[in-house]
Write a protein that holds these residues in place. Structure first.
Motif, short mmCIF file in Angstrom:
data_model
loop_
_atom_site.label_atom_id
_atom_site.label_comp_id
_atom_site.label_asym_id
_atom_site.label_seq_id
_atom_site.Cartn_x
_atom_site.Cartn_y
_atom_site.Cartn_z
N HIS A 1 -3.37 5.20 53.69
CA HIS A 1 -3.13 3.93 53.06
C HIS A 1 -2.13 3.01 53.96
CE1 HIS A 1 -2.99 0.89 49.71
NE2 HIS A 1 -3.49 0.56 50.65
N PRO A 2 -2.44 2.47 55.08
CA PRO A 2 -1.42 1.73 55.69
C PRO A 2 -1.24 0.27 55.43
CG PRO A 2 -3.23 2.47 57.26
CD PRO A 2 -3.85 2.55 55.73
N HIS A 3 0.04 -0.02 55.22
CA HIS A 3 0.51 -1.35 54.78
C HIS A 3 0.72 -2.14 56.38
CE1 HIS A 3 0.26 0.17 50.81
NE2 HIS A 3 0.69 -0.91 50.33
N VAL A 4 0.68 -3.33 56.20
CA VAL A 4 0.97 -4.18 57.59
C VAL A 4 1.50 -5.39 57.29
CG1 VAL A 4 -0.99 -2.91 58.99
CG2 VAL A 4 -1.47 -5.00 57.59
N ILE A 5 2.09 -5.95 58.52
CA ILE A 5 2.67 -7.36 58.15
C ILE A 5 1.64 -8.42 58.76
CG2 ILE A 5 4.67 -8.92 58.55
CD1 ILE A 5 6.48 -6.26 58.50
N ILE A 6 1.27 -9.46 57.76
CA ILE A 6 0.40 -10.48 58.23
C ILE A 6 1.03 -11.63 58.39
CG2 ILE A 6 -1.76 -9.18 57.24
CD1 ILE A 6 -1.57 -10.94 54.73
N ALA A 7 0.42 -12.56 59.13
CA ALA A 7 1.03 -13.91 59.35
C ALA A 7 -0.26 -14.71 59.68
CB ALA A 7 1.99 -13.81 60.30
N PRO A 8 0.03 -16.06 59.70
CA PRO A 8 -0.82 -17.04 60.22
C PRO A 8 -0.98 -17.05 61.61
CG PRO A 8 1.23 -18.18 59.54
CD PRO A 8 1.24 -16.82 58.95
N LEU A 9 -2.25 -17.52 61.89
CA LEU A 9 -2.69 -17.45 63.42
C LEU A 9 -1.67 -18.19 64.24
CD1 LEU A 9 -6.60 -17.55 63.22
CD2 LEU A 9 -5.14 -15.69 63.38
N SER A 10 -0.91 -19.19 63.57
CA SER A 10 0.04 -20.02 64.35
C SER A 10 1.26 -19.59 64.45
CB SER A 10 -0.12 -21.41 63.66
OG SER A 10 0.66 -21.25 62.18
N HIS A 11 1.65 -18.16 64.03
CA HIS A 11 2.91 -17.53 64.03
C HIS A 11 3.42 -17.41 65.50
CE1 HIS A 11 6.14 -15.12 63.08
NE2 HIS A 11 6.29 -15.41 61.85
N PRO A 12 4.81 -17.83 65.82
CA PRO A 12 5.12 -17.59 67.16
C PRO A 12 5.42 -16.32 67.79
CG PRO A 12 7.08 -18.11 65.67
CD PRO A 12 5.54 -18.39 64.88
N LEU A 13 5.01 -15.27 66.79
CA LEU A 13 5.28 -13.80 67.18
C LEU A 13 4.03 -13.04 67.00
CD1 LEU A 13 8.60 -12.88 65.56
CD2 LEU A 13 8.26 -13.32 67.98
N ARG A 14 2.99 -13.69 67.08
CA ARG A 14 1.67 -13.21 66.88
C ARG A 14 1.36 -12.23 68.11
NH1 ARG A 14 -4.19 -16.34 67.35
NH2 ARG A 14 -5.47 -14.33 67.06
N HIS A 15 1.68 -12.48 69.08
CA HIS A 15 1.30 -11.60 70.20
C HIS A 15 2.46 -10.81 70.83
CE1 HIS A 15 -2.64 -13.91 70.53
NE2 HIS A 15 -2.04 -14.86 70.58
N ALA A 16 3.57 -10.69 69.98
CA ALA A 16 4.68 -9.99 70.67
C ALA A 16 4.57 -8.60 70.38
CB ALA A 16 5.97 -10.63 69.80
N ARG A 17 4.90 -7.58 70.88
CA ARG A 17 4.70 -6.11 70.75
C ARG A 17 6.04 -5.80 70.40
NH1 ARG A 17 0.60 -7.43 69.71
NH2 ARG A 17 -1.34 -7.27 70.77
N ARG A 18 6.05 -4.87 69.42
CA ARG A 18 7.08 -3.89 69.05
C ARG A 18 8.44 -4.68 68.88
NH1 ARG A 18 4.24 -1.07 66.08
NH2 ARG A 18 5.68 0.32 65.96
N PHE A 19 8.36 -5.48 68.01
CA PHE A 19 9.59 -6.37 67.64
C PHE A 19 10.44 -5.80 66.39
CE2 PHE A 19 6.28 -9.09 66.20
CZ PHE A 19 6.69 -9.52 65.07
N ASP A 20 11.67 -6.12 66.14
CA ASP A 20 12.25 -5.63 64.97
C ASP A 20 12.00 -6.80 64.01
OD1 ASP A 20 13.32 -3.33 66.12
OD2 ASP A 20 15.10 -4.65 66.75
N LEU A 21 11.78 -6.00 62.66
CA LEU A 21 11.65 -6.75 61.35
C LEU A 21 12.79 -8.04 61.20
CD1 LEU A 21 10.11 -7.10 58.72
CD2 LEU A 21 11.89 -5.37 57.56
N GLN A 22 13.96 -7.77 61.75
CA GLN A 22 15.22 -8.67 61.91
C GLN A 22 14.50 -10.19 62.35
OE1 GLN A 22 17.58 -8.74 60.05
NE2 GLN A 22 17.54 -6.12 59.40
N GLU A 23 13.61 -9.88 63.28
CA GLU A 23 12.96 -11.22 63.73
C GLU A 23 12.37 -12.08 62.81
OE1 GLU A 23 13.48 -12.10 67.23
OE2 GLU A 23 14.70 -10.35 67.37
N LEU A 24 12.13 -11.48 61.66
CA LEU A 24 11.35 -12.38 60.90
C LEU A 24 12.16 -12.76 59.71
CD1 LEU A 24 7.98 -10.19 60.41
CD2 LEU A 24 8.41 -12.40 61.48
N ALA A 25 13.38 -12.72 59.81
CA ALA A 25 14.64 -12.92 58.66
C ALA A 25 14.72 -14.47 58.59
CB ALA A 25 15.94 -12.86 59.24
#
Length: 332
Positions: free
Chosen positions: A168-192
């Motif tokens: 049962h995976p849990h994932v972080i979702i965001a609106p399509l307009s989020h600036p990190l939508r296409h970023a890869r393997r970034f840290d959670l702190q980027e969403l502070a």
């Protein structure tokens, strides 16, 4: 009158058959008894009641008023016993009866589909679903008010038996307009700086996100509590914030491209769906067959439904038996 205490089912059976026959001799044939045996049972019944049950009319047996009334009640009693026998037989055959199943709200996105598959094989079984958060299911298990529960980590404070159903995976979702939508393997702190949308206290999903915050020493700039997965998804799509949520609640939004998955380090957070029941509960044969059906079909079904949306599992979440190393934390 206390005659009821002295009656036997055999006497009632003989009486009902005799009441339909023109003579005790004919009743004896149908019952595979001798005529004196039938006469003796009827006489004992009449003595217990204190009233005659039969009289002779034109050389044939006829019921007295007391016999008519007793015949009505005796037939009902024997009919109820037959219904009870049929009900018990259906339980031993495991193809009918009823089952009470309680599920956390995140499971409502797939459990009904599994039920439809099950009902195709066992159309006579009536499955009753109740839905609630984790605390609600714990109360139902404690009160012995449900047969099976589909949830996350089994409650250590209760005596339960738990079996893994599926990952049962849990994932972080965001609106399509989020600036990190296409970023890869970034840290959670980027969403502070983002607003995190959370489920209510007592929800298993709330427990998962709080565990993630503690692990990463993370404090969001702002958090908002919402009461359901649907409300959270709508709020995310509207641009109100981001959220950690069960992947299994997102099939529609991901297929239609209405929501974005963020590729955050440490996600997806792997949990395991568990099938739980009270250790002291005696599961009926029908319930045991349903349990086996879920254990055999849940994992393949979910893997087929969500394989195209799966992100890479985080390092350190090696799958162990029915779960992962990350399963030590809170569950749904």
């Amino acid at each position: 009158m206390n005659f009821i205490r002295s009656l036997t089912l055999r006497q009632l059976q003989i009486f009902v058959i005799a009441s339909r026959c023109p003579s005790f001799a004919r009743a004896a044939e149908e019952l595979h008894l001798t005529q004196p045996a039938v006469s003796m049972q009827i006489r004992q019944l009449e003595e217990a009641i204190g009233l005659p049950l039969f009289e002779r009319v034109a050389r044939k047996l006829a019921l007295t008023e007391a016999g008519e009334r007793l015949s009505h009640h005796a037939s009902r009693i024997l009919g109820e016993i037959k219904d009870a026998e049929d009900a018990m037989m259906s339980l031993t055959q495991a193809d009918s009866g009823s089952i009470a199943v309680s599920i956390v709200s995140s499971a409502t996105y797939f459990a009904p589909k599994l039920l439809a598959l099950y009902s195709q094989q066992y159309p006579k079984v009536d499955v009753h679903f109740s839905v609630g958060n984790r605390e609600t299911l714990l109360r139902l298990l404690q009160d012995n008010a449900t047969d099976l529960a589909i949830m996350g980590r089994p409650p250590p404070e209760l005596g339960t038996t738990a079996e893994p159903l599926a990952y049962h995976p849990h994932v972080i979702i965001a609106p399509l307009s989020h600036p990190l939508r296409h970023a890869r393997r970034f840290d959670l702190q980027e969403l502070a700086g983002d607003t995190f949308l959370l489920r209510e206290p007592g929800s298993g999903t709330r427990g998962v996100v709080e565990h993630m915050f503690r692990q990463h020493l993370f404090v969001p700039a702002r958090s908002v509590t919402l009461g359901s997965n649907e409300t959270i998804k709508q709020a995310v799509m509207a641009g109100l914030g981001v959220s950690l949520i069960s992947l299994h609640t997102l099939a529609l939004e991901l297929r239609t491209g209405e929501i974005a998955l963020l590729d955050v380090n440490g996600t997806p957070i792997e949990r395991t769906w568990q099938l739980v029941h009270s250790r002291s509960k005696q599961l009926s044969p029908t319930c045991l067959v349903f349990r086996r059906f879920l254990l055999e079909h849940a994992a393949p079904f979910l893997e087929r439904e969500y394989a195209q949306f799966a992100l890479r599992p985080p390092k350190g979440s090696e799958r162990i038996g029915g779960g992962t190393a990350a399963d030590a934390g809170p569950s749904r």
